[in-house]
Write a protein that holds these residues in place. Structure first.
Motif, PDB file in Angstrom:
ATOM      1  N   UNK A 187      66.885  60.972  83.161  1.00  0.00           N
ATOM      2  CA  UNK A 187      67.954  62.757  83.272  1.00  0.00           C
ATOM      3  C   UNK A 187      67.901  63.018  82.213  1.00  0.00           C
ATOM      4  N   UNK A 188      67.407  62.071  81.088  1.00  0.00           N
ATOM      5  CA  UNK A 188      68.218  62.888  79.420  1.00  0.00           C
ATOM      6  C   UNK A 188      66.226  62.935  78.507  1.00  0.00           C
ATOM      7  N   UNK A 189      66.213  64.385  78.456  1.00  0.00           N
ATOM      8  CA  UNK A 189      65.403  64.770  78.486  1.00  0.00           C
ATOM      9  C   UNK A 189      64.626  64.588  76.229  1.00  0.00           C
ATOM     10  N   UNK A 190      66.048  64.517  75.961  1.00  0.00           N
ATOM     11  CA  UNK A 190      66.150  63.437  74.710  1.00  0.00           C
ATOM     12  C   UNK A 190      66.866  62.342  74.928  1.00  0.00           C
ATOM     13  N   UNK A 191      66.787  61.555  74.048  1.00  0.00           N
ATOM     14  CA  UNK A 191      67.703  60.456  73.810  1.00  0.00           C
ATOM     15  C   UNK A 191      67.327  59.007  72.757  1.00  0.00           C
ATOM     16  N   UNK A 192      68.251  59.545  72.143  1.00  0.00           N
ATOM     17  CA  UNK A 192      68.232  59.196  70.649  1.00  0.00           C
ATOM     18  C   UNK A 192      69.420  57.712  70.353  1.00  0.00           C
ATOM     19  N   UNK A 193      69.007  56.823  69.983  1.00  0.00           N
ATOM     20  CA  UNK A 193      69.723  55.647  69.758  1.00  0.00           C
ATOM     21  C   UNK A 193      69.966  54.337  68.115  1.00  0.00           C
ATOM     22  N   UNK A 194      71.317  54.988  67.532  1.00  0.00           N
ATOM     23  CA  UNK A 194      71.145  54.166  66.455  1.00  0.00           C
ATOM     24  C   UNK A 194      70.856  54.733  65.414  1.00  0.00           C
ATOM     25  N   UNK A 195      70.491  56.025  65.011  1.00  0.00           N
ATOM     26  CA  UNK A 195      69.829  56.908  63.979  1.00  0.00           C
ATOM     27  C   UNK A 195      70.763  56.434  62.987  1.00  0.00           C
ATOM     28  N   UNK A 196      69.682  56.409  62.097  1.00  0.00           N
ATOM     29  CA  UNK A 196      70.190  56.223  60.507  1.00  0.00           C
ATOM     30  C   UNK A 196      69.931  57.447  59.506  1.00  0.00           C
ATOM     31  N   UNK A 197      69.374  57.492  59.041  1.00  0.00           N
ATOM     32  CA  UNK A 197      68.445  58.548  58.263  1.00  0.00           C
ATOM     33  C   UNK A 197      69.411  58.706  56.379  1.00  0.00           C
ATOM     34  N   UNK A 198      68.693  58.873  55.573  1.00  0.00           N
ATOM     35  CA  UNK A 198      69.220  59.069  54.266  1.00  0.00           C
ATOM     36  C   UNK A 198      68.448  59.952  53.633  1.00  0.00           C
ATOM     37  N   UNK A 199      69.352  60.535  52.889  1.00  0.00           N
ATOM     38  CA  UNK A 199      68.491  61.802  52.209  1.00  0.00           C
ATOM     39  C   UNK A 199      67.199  60.923  50.879  1.00  0.00           C
ATOM     40  N   UNK A 200      66.434  61.488  49.937  1.00  0.00           N
ATOM     41  CA  UNK A 200      65.448  61.282  49.018  1.00  0.00           C
ATOM     42  C   UNK A 200      66.175  60.993  48.226  1.00  0.00           C
TER      43      UNK A 200
END
Length: 246
Positions: free
Chosen positions: A7-20
């Motif tokens: 039932x989830x159209x979007x699903x994210x798990x443990x997202x990590x992101x670092x800027x340039x």
């Protein structure tokens, strides 16, 4: 690799992101967005709201973690596949209105439809309908430089809504608007999303904007924090605040 709930159209798990520049933007964010839901992502400036929308929409490649759209792993897609996904299934509204200066208003609004292969006549009809809903229909033949900043943002919102995307990502969509204009534009956006079954992920630091969403997720320093729902009162009704505890 575990698939997301059905039932989830979007699903994210443990997202990590670092800027340039090496500064962290996301530090392990997980969330699910239900189909047709309007989700507000709130938090102060610099909390990671824009980075989260970029990762969810495929605009930025996921550095660590997973993103799924309709049970399809976005995090494994290459640049060309992510671009097709954004073109065909997603809409995007930036905080700063950006239009093609060589095109008039209705052509700017119809551009995503024409890029999908929709005929010019059908794309124009859809664009004009949405321009009227957002009170800029009379400016349809103007060039962007002839518009006020608020009018340009209304055209950008039209451009995002006209193709009826599956998911609309809106990053501070009313930032360029005067306070008097914000309520009308937000009502139009949310009403249109609900009537067309469009899922909306809305980044905002304004409590009045977040109050229009079905659910709120709070970020602080790139991490999810608890949401405290304030008791109804004349000055706080419908608002939510973020606690400092994860």
């Amino acid at each position: 690799m575990e698939a997301p709930p059905d039932n989830d159209v979007l699903w994210a798990r443990s997202l990590h992101f670092t800027h340039p520049d090496g500064s962290p933007a996301l530090g392990g964010v997980s969330l699910g967005v239900h189909e047709g839901e309007i989700l507000a992502v709130t938090g102060p400036r610099g909390s990671g709201k824009t980075a989260l929308l970029h990762c969810l929409s495929g605009l930025a490649p996921v550095q660590r973690g997973e993103v799924w759209f309709n049970s399809v792993p976005v995090h494994t897609m290459g640049p060309a596949a992510r671009e097709r996904l954004r073109r065909d299934r997603f809409g995007w509204i930036d905080p700063v209105p950006a239009l093609v200066p060589e095109l008039n208003v209705w052509e700017n609004a119809a551009l995503p439809l024409m890029l999908r292969g929709t005929s010019r006549r059908r794309a124009k009809a859809a664009a004009l309908e949405w321009l009227d809903r957002l009170d800029v229909g009379e400016r349809a033949r103007c060039r962007p430089h002839e518009l006020t900043q608020a009018e340009r943002q209304r055209v950008c919102i039209t451009r995002a809504l006209a193709p009826a995307p599956s998911v609309l990502f809106a990053d501070e969509p009313t930032a360029p608007l005067h306070r008097a204009d914000r309520a009308h534009v937000l009502r139009t956006l949310t009403t249109a999303a609900r009537s067309h079954g469009i899922t909306v992920v809305l980044a905002t630091h304004e409590a009045e904007t977040a109050a229009l969403a079905d659910r709120t997720v709070c970020l602080l320093d790139g991490r999810r924090v608890k949401t405290l729902h304030l008791p109804p009162a004349a000055e706080t009704e419908g608002r939510a605040a973020c606690s400092l505890s994860a």
